[in-house]
Design an enzyme around this catalytic site. Structure first.
Site, PDB file in Angstrom:
ATOM      1  N   ASP A 183      -1.933  -2.101  11.096  1.00  0.00           N
ATOM      2  CA  ASP A 183      -3.042  -1.175  11.259  1.00  0.00           C
ATOM      3  C   ASP A 183      -4.029  -1.318  10.103  1.00  0.00           C
ATOM      4  OD1 ASP A 183      -4.215   1.309  12.540  1.00  0.00           O
ATOM      5  OD2 ASP A 183      -3.841   2.046  10.500  1.00  0.00           O
ATOM      6  N   GLU A 212      -5.103  -5.565  12.826  1.00  0.00           N
ATOM      7  CA  GLU A 212      -6.271  -4.884  13.372  1.00  0.00           C
ATOM      8  C   GLU A 212      -7.469  -5.244  12.496  1.00  0.00           C
ATOM      9  OE1 GLU A 212      -8.048  -0.416  14.306  1.00  0.00           O
ATOM     10  OE2 GLU A 212      -6.558  -0.708  12.709  1.00  0.00           O
TER      11      GLU A 212
END
Length: 416
Positions: A183, A212
């Site tokens: 993330d 990400e």
């Protein structure tokens, strides 16, 4: 890159929302609720779509939405416990489904024990260097993430942070999961990941790791970080905005860029996720089918965000709890889904079936052969064998139309 990842099509789930858990902060420790077992009832549905990977959003103990972590080594009690997760992973593996976890390693909750210990113990405390803290102010100032006082950034120059992230990744890979999504990897220096992933791969060489990343030099980030892949937001944006504006020139330009990315790595491709407005809300139901055609006929490792295969609508708002619409609770089982999504589901199944019969599409290149504002035709081909080709035609305007064919004839047709 792990060989198995080329054959994986992910179904991405935001567990707290999917399973109906409250995402609002609570006073004190939360009671244990065994929600994860309900996900097992959806695994055959996942396979029926044509997917074979379950990408779970955050499952570790947190304060509210899952991205404000309190303990990376404990399953969130709103979802269940380690036994529940072990049973889910085993149920996935029995069906040939890979499992990915969401690693939130850029920031933690403002209530994280290590941060509280640092703030109470001062600059000489054992955990002080894990965070960016300005000790010259009273009280000390923490470096927060994207303006949120609830999220405090980790110091990625800290050996303790590197050791923590390595330990967390290895722990859950040893537990049985197959992959990690990193993330907010765009906010972490790529140089941080290289030594971490070297240690992780020394023990788990088949693990698949993607980051990400919203923008930037994708190929350079992959090379410097040694991640296997990253999220191609460029393609996501070009698909929906070209369809919404009924102007395929942006998609044409992006497909040329996409060819370059696929030469260097295989991007993670998608039409939606837990942070974005649903594709059907952006472009309408008929054009959402065209979006799925693009996703499933170009190079990349596709991910389907839960509900998109049913044509779910939902808007992300820029306000507190503005993600709620795109993170909905699902019914107890797939048999309770409304029949309104059957047509979209069937089209996803048809398109994924085409992809399964043409596994070379994971590294396909595209050549645009016809281009107008409202019309796009491209060929997807295998660079290792140019005879392997698909012919894709998309039209917008009075009616949305799509057609996919190979040398033998038509494979998919849609008119909305």
């Amino acid at each position: 890159m792990s060989g198995w990842s080329d054959d994986t099509i992910w179904w991405a789930v935001y567990p707290l929302g999917f399973l109906g858990a409250s995402t609002r902060p609570a006073d004190g420790r939360r009671p244990l609720e065994h929600r994860l077992p309900a996900l097992e009832g959806w695994l055959d549905y996942l396979l029926s779509i044509g997917c074979n990977g379950l990408a779970l959003g955050p499952i570790f103990e947190s304060v509210s939405h899952g991205y404000d972590t309190l303990d990376h080594f404990r399953v969130d009690p709103r979802l269940g416990d380690e036994d529940d997760l072990a049973h889910l992973v085993a149920a996935c593996h029995e069906r040939g489904i890979r499992v990915a976890l969401d690693g939130v390693f850029n920031h933690v909750s403002a209530a994280h024990p290590a941060l509280l210990a640092a703030l109470s113990g001062g600059p000489g405390s054992p955990t002080a260097d894990m965070f960016h803290i300005d000790w010259s102010t009273n009280p000390p100032t923490r470096l927060n993430f994207e303006g949120s006082d609830d999220l405090v950034r980790l110091n990625h120059d800290s050996p303790a942070v590197r050791e923590l992230v390595t330990r967390v990744m290895n722990h859950w890979l040893e537990f049985g999961v197959d992959a990690w999504r990193l993330d907010a990897a765009y906010a972490v220096p790529p140089s941080f990941w290289a030594p971490v992933l070297a240690e992780v791969r020394a023990s788990h060489p088949r693990a698949f790791v993607w980051g990400e990343v919203i923008h930037g030099d994708y190929a350079r980030i992959v090379a410097d970080s040694t991640m296997d892949s990253l999220t191609e937001y460029e393609l996501w944006k070009a698909i929906w905005s070209s369809l919404a504006a009924e102007n395929f020139y942006e998609l044409d330009w992006t497909l040329a860029r996409h060819n370059g990315f696929v030469e260097d790595f295989v991007p993670m491709t998608f039409l939606g996720n837990h942070d974005t407005t649903r594709i059907a809300s952006r472009v309408g139901d008929a054009k959402a089918v065209l979006a799925a055609v693009v996703l499933l006929t170009v190079g990349g490792i596709p991910s389907i965000y839960y509900g998109d295969e049913q044509g779910f609508h939902g808007v992300k708002y820029d306000r507190p709890w503005g993600d709620d619409e795109v993170r909905p609770a699902m019914p107890a089982g797939p048999g309770e889904l409304s029949g309104l999504g059957a047509g979209m589901l069937r089209r996803h199944q048809q398109l994924i079936s085409i992809r399964r019969r043409n596994p070379w599409l994971v590294r396909a290149r595209t050549t645009v052969t016809q281009l107008a504002n409202d019309h796009l035709v491209y060929e997807a081909y295998d660079p290792a064998d140019a005879a392997r080709r698909l012919y894709v035609s998309l039209s917008v305007g009075a009616r949305a139309k799509a057609h996919v064919a190979d040398a033998a004839g038509g494979l998919f047709a849609f008119e909305g």
